[in-house]
Scaffold this motif. Structure first.
Motif, PDB file in Angstrom:
ATOM      1  N   GLN A  47      -6.400  -6.351  -6.600  1.00 16.11           N
ATOM      2  CA  GLN A  47      -5.988  -5.162  -5.851  1.00 16.11           C
ATOM      3  C   GLN A  47      -4.641  -4.654  -6.332  1.00 16.11           C
ATOM      4  O   GLN A  47      -4.460  -3.446  -6.503  1.00 16.11           O
ATOM      5  CB  GLN A  47      -5.934  -5.462  -4.357  1.00 16.11           C
ATOM      6  N   ARG A  51      -4.228  -0.980  -7.897  1.00 18.27           N
ATOM      7  CA  ARG A  51      -3.345  -0.011  -7.240  1.00 18.27           C
ATOM      8  C   ARG A  51      -2.226   0.438  -8.174  1.00 18.27           C
ATOM      9  O   ARG A  51      -1.820   1.608  -8.150  1.00 18.27           O
ATOM     10  CB  ARG A  51      -2.745  -0.618  -5.968  1.00 18.27           C
ATOM     11  N   CYS A  62       5.120   2.949  -7.288  1.00 15.43           N
ATOM     12  CA  CYS A  62       4.487   1.884  -6.510  1.00 15.43           C
ATOM     13  C   CYS A  62       5.525   0.862  -6.070  1.00 15.43           C
ATOM     14  O   CYS A  62       6.414   0.488  -6.843  1.00 15.43           O
ATOM     15  CB  CYS A  62       3.397   1.216  -7.356  1.00 15.43           C
ATOM     16  N   MET A 191       2.690   4.565  -3.042  1.00 16.75           N
ATOM     17  CA  MET A 191       2.036   3.523  -2.254  1.00 16.75           C
ATOM     18  C   MET A 191       2.881   2.263  -2.205  1.00 16.75           C
ATOM     19  O   MET A 191       3.717   2.018  -3.069  1.00 16.75           O
ATOM     20  CB  MET A 191       0.641   3.209  -2.812  1.00 16.75           C
ATOM     21  N   LYS A 192       2.640   1.514  -1.141  1.00 19.46           N
ATOM     22  CA  LYS A 192       3.251   0.198  -0.975  1.00 19.46           C
ATOM     23  C   LYS A 192       2.121  -0.814  -0.848  1.00 19.46           C
ATOM     24  O   LYS A 192       1.269  -0.695   0.037  1.00 19.46           O
ATOM     25  CB  LYS A 192       4.140   0.164   0.274  1.00 19.46           C
ATOM     26  N   VAL A 193       2.117  -1.803  -1.730  1.00 20.64           N
ATOM     27  CA  VAL A 193       1.014  -2.758  -1.812  1.00 20.64           C
ATOM     28  C   VAL A 193       1.505  -4.130  -1.370  1.00 20.64           C
ATOM     29  O   VAL A 193       2.509  -4.634  -1.882  1.00 20.64           O
ATOM     30  CB  VAL A 193       0.457  -2.833  -3.247  1.00 20.64           C
ATOM     31  N   GLN A 194       0.798  -4.717  -0.416  1.00 22.39           N
ATOM     32  CA  GLN A 194       1.091  -6.078   0.017  1.00 22.39           C
ATOM     33  C   GLN A 194       0.404  -7.050  -0.941  1.00 22.39           C
ATOM     34  O   GLN A 194      -0.803  -6.983  -1.156  1.00 22.39           O
ATOM     35  CB  GLN A 194       0.585  -6.314   1.444  1.00 22.39           C
ATOM     36  N   LEU A 304      -7.521   3.600   0.383  1.00 23.12           N
ATOM     37  CA  LEU A 304      -6.123   3.772   0.000  1.00 23.12           C
ATOM     38  C   LEU A 304      -5.199   4.099   1.171  1.00 23.12           C
ATOM     39  O   LEU A 304      -3.976   4.137   0.993  1.00 23.12           O
ATOM     40  CB  LEU A 304      -6.022   4.893  -1.045  1.00 23.12           C
ATOM     41  N   ARG A 306      -4.134   2.610   3.912  1.00 22.68           N
ATOM     42  CA  ARG A 306      -3.105   1.630   4.274  1.00 22.68           C
ATOM     43  C   ARG A 306      -1.933   1.673   3.293  1.00 22.68           C
ATOM     44  O   ARG A 306      -0.771   1.684   3.694  1.00 22.68           O
ATOM     45  CB  ARG A 306      -3.707   0.224   4.269  1.00 22.68           C
ATOM     46  N   ASP A 307      -2.262   1.663   1.999  1.00 23.21           N
ATOM     47  CA  ASP A 307      -1.217   1.590   0.977  1.00 23.21           C
ATOM     48  C   ASP A 307      -0.365   2.844   0.921  1.00 23.21           C
ATOM     49  O   ASP A 307       0.804   2.784   0.525  1.00 23.21           O
ATOM     50  CB  ASP A 307      -1.856   1.349  -0.401  1.00 23.21           C
ATOM     51  N   THR A 327       0.619  -1.134   9.549  1.00 23.54           N
ATOM     52  CA  THR A 327      -0.766  -1.270   9.077  1.00 23.54           C
ATOM     53  C   THR A 327      -1.741  -1.282  10.249  1.00 23.54           C
ATOM     54  O   THR A 327      -2.854  -0.754  10.129  1.00 23.54           O
ATOM     55  CB  THR A 327      -0.935  -2.549   8.245  1.00 23.54           C
TER      56      THR A 327
END
Length: 358
Positions: A47, A51, A62, A191-194, A304, A306-307, A327
């Motif tokens: 993921q 992303r 990102c 976007m912000k990816v966990q 997408l 959430r991100d 979230t």
């Protein structure tokens, strides 16, 4: 490629121009080959890799959030090698100053002139490692870089290379000696990816692959091809109903009582900005291209959301005290706002045609 607009089509087809999985040809093949090459080095973080590629193709930036040691930095450097772009890493520390990032003017007494020393941001891939370790003044020095893709020094503007992407990492665990990103800075990130820990079988593969001689990625793309792929993504069709769905999702964070989620009024201080709407459309186009379609589906937007939306929400003090997360709010909005139905334009069967005739 399909015409890039936010209208067209008819009925409830929601931007569909054919069956899901219809190949888009060379752009999709190149993107999948690049992702496959990155995955020869990075184990399990599919993921995060996807992303990051979406952000690159969508001309965005990102933010990767995760604990140390889960290959965030390695993933960015590997992506730069695979795509053929120049790479620069800036380790953010409390004693960093803005000129360490964007550059400065240096006076030379021998010539009695100022020379400009450009900073490390003049690269295709800029890794802002542990960005929350630097104070707000240093963080905000990236605002012009990320928004305008240029640097102003001594009254002169210097354009950054194209393509250009900032990928920042931050550690969510430590609270001592870190500076949370201000809202204006977070909003600049597409976007912000966990990034989670790897699972057990992935950890075993990391041991097997990285403990002896780590694999070296090969270049698949180049900056010119990347620019062409970005243009291809911009041509991906977005139906008017998809655009309407994006707007309804964003507006539900600003006017929750009008979209069936009045309980969010108590927990939301500020809703998502217009950059969320623009980002959802741009990222959905890039994701559709990677997945082999010339049109965006509602599922692309939902995957997408959430991100792209969560880091743009500002919670009230009561929400923070109750442990509510952004979230959770995005998930609630996705559950409350119905997506458009996708109806394919298949020719009717004999029975359907007879029933329509009656």
């Amino acid at each position: 490629m399909a015409e890039a607009d936010l209208s067209g089509g008819h009925g409830d087809e929601a931007g569909a121009r054919g069956r899901p999985g219809a190949p888009t040809g060379e752009p999709t093949r190149l993107l999948r080959a690049a992702l496959q090459e990155v995955s020869t080095v990075i184990v399990g973080q599919d993921q995060m890799i996807e992303r990051s590629m979406v952000a690159l193709i969508a001309r965005g930036h990102c933010l990767l959030e995760g604990v140390p040691g889960i290959a965030k930095t390695l993933a960015v450097s590997t992506l730069a090698k695979v795509t053929g772009g120049s790479f620069a890493r800036v380790q953010f520390t409390p004693d960093l100053v803005p000129s360490d990032i964007v550059g400065t003017r240096i006076y030379h007494p021998s010539t009695e002139q100022f020379d400009v020393e450009l900073g490390p941001v003049f690269a295709n891939f800029v890794l802002a490692d542990e960005i929350n370790r630097a104070p707000a003044k240093v963080q905000s020095s990236l605002l012009e870089v990320m928004a305008e893709k240029q640097v102003s020094l001594g009254g002169t503007t210097y354009p950054l290379p194209d393509p250009f992407i900032v990928i920042a990492t931050q550690n969510p665990v430590e609270s001592e000696g870190v500076y949370p990103l201000p809202e204006a800075q977070r909003d600049r990130f597409l976007m912000k990816v966990q990034v989670p820990h790897p699972r057990a079988h992935e950890e075993m593969e990391i041991l097997r692959r990285m403990s002896a001689r780590p694999p070296e990625p090969h270049q698949v793309l180049d900056p010119v091809t990347l620019l062409e792929l970005q243009h291809d993504a911009e041509q991906v069709h977005v139906h008017q109903l998809i655009a309407d769905y994006v707007v309804r999702l964003v507006m539900a964070t600003r006017e929750p009582e009008n979209y069936g989620v009045p309980e969010l009024r108590r927990v939301l201080e500020v809703g998502a900005s217009p950059r969320a709407s623009l980002g959802l459309v741009a990222a959905a186009r890039a994701l559709a291209l990677i997945r082999g379609r010339e049109y965006v589906l509602p599922e692309d937007v939902r995957v997408l959301a959430r991100d792209i939306m969560s880091h743009r929400l500002v919670l009230t003090f009561d929400a923070l005290a109750d442990g509510v997360t952004t979230t959770q709010i995005v998930d609630r909005v996705l559950a409350a706002v119905p997506p458009p139905r996708v109806i394919w334009d298949d020719p009717p069967s004999g029975e359907q045609a007879a029933a329509a005739a009656r």
